[in-house]
Design a protein around this motif. Sequence first.
Motif, PDB file in Angstrom:
ATOM      1  N   TYR A   1       0.828  -1.205   0.000  1.00 27.45           N
ATOM      2  CA  TYR A   1       0.000   0.000   0.000  1.00 27.45           C
ATOM      3  C   TYR A   1       0.867   1.262   0.000  1.00 27.45           C
ATOM      4  O   TYR A   1       0.539   2.245  -0.673  1.00 27.45           O
TER       5      TYR A   1
ATOM      6  N   CYS B   1      -4.955  -0.737  -5.689  1.00 24.92           N
ATOM      7  CA  CYS B   1      -4.796  -1.938  -4.849  1.00 24.92           C
ATOM      8  C   CYS B   1      -6.103  -2.693  -4.659  1.00 24.92           C
ATOM      9  O   CYS B   1      -6.133  -3.707  -3.941  1.00 24.92           O
TER      10      CYS B   1
ATOM     11  N   LEU C   1      -6.945   1.404   3.117  1.00 25.62           N
ATOM     12  CA  LEU C   1      -5.546   1.695   2.792  1.00 25.62           C
ATOM     13  C   LEU C   1      -4.964   2.711   3.769  1.00 25.62           C
ATOM     14  O   LEU C   1      -3.833   2.553   4.256  1.00 25.62           O
TER      15      LEU C   1
END
Length: 289
Positions: A9, A26, A33
């Motif tokens: 991340y 992602c 995140l």
Amino acid sequence: MPTLRQLRYLAALAEHGHFGRAAAACHVTQPALSMQIKELEAELDLPLVERGRTGAVLTEEGVELAQRARALNAGVKDLEDFARERRGDRAQRLALGIIPSVAPYLLPRLLPLLQAAMPGLDLKVRETQTAVLMAELAGGELDAVIAALPLAGDGIEAVALFEDAFLLASPADDPVAAASPRDLPPDRLLLLEEGHCLRDQALGACEISDLSTFGATSLTTLVQLVAHGQGVTLLPAMAADALADPRIVLARFSDPQPSRTIALAWRTASPRRRQLKDLAARIAEQAAR
């Protein structure tokens, strides 16, 4: 202890500079995140991100950690590929990056080669500028990159595929004659925008250090500008048939003709190194026909 997820991340945030865009890349929510990044900062007891209304800027420590995270992510990707290779999995995923001045003209010939060399292949193609592709290759997001030499990067191996000569494109009703790109008038030269390696290579062939002019985002746009008498440009020979237009004429320069070298690059540590070298040999063989 930091987790691989947290590091992935952080690397995405470093690339996109925005929590929302990093989360989308992602495939997670932005709060998820952001929470993982905060937990990483708490675990390391270091400020990694400066948060603002317009985006996120990594601190000096964040930049350093993101670089290390990319290397770790690439190592994990290579470990997974190694396991698949040893299991003999036939259905393989190949994430291939290609620069825009090559992709539309090489892919029609490349796809049958890929299907023959890698049965059951799940191909993912990423088309963007060289600097982005090489960063993603080093970080493990891509398995290989097709671009023009030189291709810099630690732990990267590149094999030349073929030479692609530069042709002079000028208006059919006002053709320009030039034995060398150095003979072209700079005030009439049209190029891609900054960031495209083809722009730098064209400037090098013309022996011009820089050119203060607006740049196009595609070769198609350059051809249209030339067709309407706005100037001249250098086109790669591999794109000549696809971009043919009765309003422009293409001419070769005198020997030694200016050209670029198209290459296939991958991580030196990749378990797929042998497979990719074989693919490079197949591409080079077909290009020589």
